[in-house]
Design a protein around this motif. Sequence first.
Motif, PDB file in Angstrom:
ATOM      1  N   ARG A  49       0.841  -1.213   0.000  1.00 23.98           N
ATOM      2  CA  ARG A  49       0.000   0.000   0.000  1.00 23.98           C
ATOM      3  C   ARG A  49       0.872   1.258   0.000  1.00 23.98           C
ATOM      4  N   TYR A  52       1.827   3.628  -3.059  1.00 20.88           N
ATOM      5  CA  TYR A  52       0.885   4.610  -3.608  1.00 20.88           C
ATOM      6  C   TYR A  52       0.892   5.922  -2.834  1.00 20.88           C
ATOM      7  N   PHE A  60       1.338   4.397 -11.526  1.00 22.40           N
ATOM      8  CA  PHE A  60       0.451   3.252 -11.771  1.00 22.40           C
ATOM      9  C   PHE A  60      -0.467   3.539 -12.968  1.00 22.40           C
ATOM     10  N   GLY A 100      -9.972   1.000  -3.066  1.00 22.11           N
ATOM     11  CA  GLY A 100      -8.758   1.163  -3.877  1.00 22.11           C
ATOM     12  C   GLY A 100      -9.112   1.717  -5.244  1.00 22.11           C
ATOM     13  N   SER A 101      -9.825   2.854  -5.250  1.00 23.18           N
ATOM     14  CA  SER A 101     -10.466   3.353  -6.470  1.00 23.18           C
ATOM     15  C   SER A 101      -9.475   3.938  -7.478  1.00 23.18           C
ATOM     16  N   GLY A 102      -8.301   4.393  -7.042  1.00 20.29           N
ATOM     17  CA  GLY A 102      -7.311   4.948  -7.977  1.00 20.29           C
ATOM     18  C   GLY A 102      -7.906   6.058  -8.820  1.00 20.29           C
ATOM     19  N   LYS A 106     -12.351   3.321 -14.880  1.00 24.88           N
ATOM     20  CA  LYS A 106     -13.235   2.220 -15.294  1.00 24.88           C
ATOM     21  C   LYS A 106     -14.622   2.345 -14.670  1.00 24.88           C
ATOM     22  N   ASP A 124      -9.526   5.311  -0.952  1.00 20.62           N
ATOM     23  CA  ASP A 124      -8.138   5.070  -1.371  1.00 20.62           C
ATOM     24  C   ASP A 124      -7.193   5.696  -0.349  1.00 20.62           C
ATOM     25  N   VAL A 125      -5.965   5.162  -0.275  1.00 12.08           N
ATOM     26  CA  VAL A 125      -4.951   5.746   0.626  1.00 12.08           C
ATOM     27  C   VAL A 125      -4.255   6.945   0.011  1.00 12.08           C
ATOM     28  N   GLY A 151      -8.092   6.545   3.294  1.00 14.03           N
ATOM     29  CA  GLY A 151      -7.700   5.637   4.373  1.00 14.03           C
ATOM     30  C   GLY A 151      -7.421   4.244   3.869  1.00 14.03           C
ATOM     31  N   ASP A 152      -7.035   3.384   4.806  1.00 16.69           N
ATOM     32  CA  ASP A 152      -6.667   2.002   4.517  1.00 16.69           C
ATOM     33  C   ASP A 152      -7.950   1.163   4.486  1.00 16.69           C
ATOM     34  N   PHE A 153      -8.235   0.557   3.334  1.00 20.46           N
ATOM     35  CA  PHE A 153      -9.498  -0.199   3.254  1.00 20.46           C
ATOM     36  C   PHE A 153      -9.486  -1.439   4.156  1.00 20.46           C
ATOM     37  N   SER A 172     -11.648  -3.181  -8.089  1.00 26.43           N
ATOM     38  CA  SER A 172     -11.179  -3.439  -9.450  1.00 26.43           C
ATOM     39  C   SER A 172      -9.667  -3.580  -9.503  1.00 26.43           C
ATOM     40  N   GLY A 173      -9.159  -3.878 -10.694  1.00 21.61           N
ATOM     41  CA  GLY A 173      -7.716  -3.877 -10.937  1.00 21.61           C
ATOM     42  C   GLY A 173      -6.993  -5.057 -10.322  1.00 21.61           C
ATOM     43  N   THR A 175      -6.748  -5.695  -7.335  1.00 21.45           N
ATOM     44  CA  THR A 175      -6.066  -5.255  -6.101  1.00 21.45           C
ATOM     45  C   THR A 175      -6.213  -6.324  -5.023  1.00 21.45           C
TER      46      THR A 175
HETATM   47  C1  LIG Z   1      -3.679  -1.829  -8.370  1.00 22.48           C
HETATM   48  S1  LIG Z   1      -4.221  -0.198  -8.052  1.00 22.48           S
HETATM   49  C2  LIG Z   1      -5.852  -0.280  -8.775  1.00 22.48           C
HETATM   50  C3  LIG Z   1      -6.480   1.068  -8.999  1.00 22.48           C
HETATM   51  C4  LIG Z   1      -7.846   1.006  -9.688  1.00 22.48           C
HETATM   52  N1  LIG Z   1      -8.805   0.280  -8.882  1.00 22.48           N
HETATM   53  C5  LIG Z   1      -7.709   0.369 -11.042  1.00 22.48           C
HETATM   54  O1  LIG Z   1      -8.214  -0.748 -11.222  1.00 22.48           O
HETATM   55  O2  LIG Z   1      -7.105   0.989 -11.921  1.00 22.48           O
HETATM   56  C6  LIG Z   1      -4.534  -0.277  -6.320  1.00 22.48           C
HETATM   57  C7  LIG Z   1      -5.240   0.949  -5.750  1.00 22.48           C
HETATM   58  O3  LIG Z   1      -5.591   0.662  -4.387  1.00 22.48           O
HETATM   59  C8  LIG Z   1      -5.081   1.665  -3.513  1.00 22.48           C
HETATM   60  N2  LIG Z   1      -4.699   0.961  -2.290  1.00 22.48           N
HETATM   61  C9  LIG Z   1      -3.741   0.013  -2.144  1.00 22.48           C
HETATM   62  N3  LIG Z   1      -3.740  -0.476  -0.888  1.00 22.48           N
HETATM   63  C10 LIG Z   1      -4.722   0.209  -0.226  1.00 22.48           C
HETATM   64  C11 LIG Z   1      -5.227   0.144   1.104  1.00 22.48           C
HETATM   65  N4  LIG Z   1      -4.709  -0.700   2.007  1.00 22.48           N
HETATM   66  N5  LIG Z   1      -6.255   0.956   1.436  1.00 22.48           N
HETATM   67  C12 LIG Z   1      -6.793   1.827   0.513  1.00 22.48           C
HETATM   68  N6  LIG Z   1      -6.355   1.917  -0.752  1.00 22.48           N
HETATM   69  C13 LIG Z   1      -5.334   1.114  -1.122  1.00 22.48           C
HETATM   70  C14 LIG Z   1      -3.925   2.294  -4.252  1.00 22.48           C
HETATM   71  O4  LIG Z   1      -3.694   3.617  -3.838  1.00 22.48           O
HETATM   72  C15 LIG Z   1      -4.379   2.197  -5.708  1.00 22.48           C
HETATM   73  O5  LIG Z   1      -5.145   3.300  -6.086  1.00 22.48           O
END
Ligand SMILES: C[S@@+](CC[C@H](N)C(=O)[O-])C[C@H]1O[C@@H](n2cnc3c(N)ncnc32)[C@H](O)[C@@H]1O
Length: 332
Positions: A49, A52, A60, A100-102, A106, A124-125, A151-153, A172-173, A175
């Motif tokens: 995490r 990011y 990314f 983890g919406s980034g 999408k 998202d963090v 925050g941390d999901f 998505s993605g 993650t």
């Molecule tokens: C692999 S990227 C995917 C982004 C987006 N969902 C996509 O599909 O393009 C992971 C996303 O999750 C967020 N992320 C990773 N670990 C996280 C956590 N523990 N809590 C919240 N967000 C987190 C990152 O900041 C990043 O935006």
Amino acid sequence: MASDISPSVAESPKAASAPKSARREAETAAFADAVLSGLARRPRSIPSRFLYDAVGSALFEDITRLEAYYPTRVETALLDRFGAEIAQHVNGADSLVEFGSGSSRKTSLLIEALDGLETYIPIDVSEEFLAEAAERLADKHPGLAVKPLVGDFMQARTLLDAPRGQKLGFFSGSTIGNLSHDEAKAFLVNAAHLLGPGGAFLIGVDLKKSLDILLPAYDDDEGVTAAFSLNMLARVNRELDGNFDTTRFAHQALYNEREGRIEIYLESLAAQKVQVLDRTFVFAEGERIHTENSHKYSVPEFQALASAARWQPVEAWTDDEDLFSLHLLRLA
Ligand SMILES: C[S@@+](CC[C@H](N)C(=O)[O-])C[C@H]1O[C@@H](n2cnc3c(N)ncnc32)[C@H](O)[C@@H]1O
């Protein structure tokens, strides 16, 4: 222009009232703890995490545009192709909660497919990136209330300001592949609590496949995935008074067949000493820091994991080449 959209904090309602500078301090303290303890243990590791920050999120996004990085392209195509079918299962959802919406790029496809959606809650963090994405989404979908949470999901125990009513989660993605199987199960259990009775969950999950396709997605010729990975060390330098020479570490991606996952490391190219805050860490040549896993699941493997967390598999959609899957789950 929806300029009033600034993220609240996911952890607890109390933290939401903390000023932005206090939230930043808390995130830097968490990063310092993770880095100091992660570099002291063997094997060395820093949780993914922390890849990011604003720089990492932008890198990314660059990865998602690479030819070699099939997950974004295929997941987008699946949402485009099956959006109407997905909507038939979940129409009636008032809120969409994305973990983890980034960039949320999408997500627009899903929002457009759903009738009657009132609220979008991206979590998202990466605070600045989240705020920008939320503004873009609000501009694109003027009737939608956009309520970002930073925050941390894994730690989110409440969805601030979330309206009552049916909720659809979106992860998505792939993650979820960054989490260990135990973490993924704990995440799904917590998500069930957050999404509540009647909740549904749409999750993008990367499938097992040939290494010819898999490895270049995590180690491209243009060096974008390497730059993303090395940003972990650059972030230590920026935020924790570190002195990593990022030219003396190399990005490494390999597939662990037994665990069914890509593993990412930063490998020391020489014997060297590195300072972080007031601590010195000695690296031997070839010594590695683990920064990320990306677990791959067959459709039945992921459905078994979801079921163990009390989510009932409703449907799974895959592309014609079996590269990526979209799973719809409902609370049992
Ligand atoms: C692999 S990227 C995917 C982004 C987006 N969902 C996509 O599909 O393009 C992971 C996303 O999750 C967020 N992320 C990773 N670990 C996280 C956590 N523990 N809590 C919240 N967000 C987190 C990152 O900041 C990043 O935006």
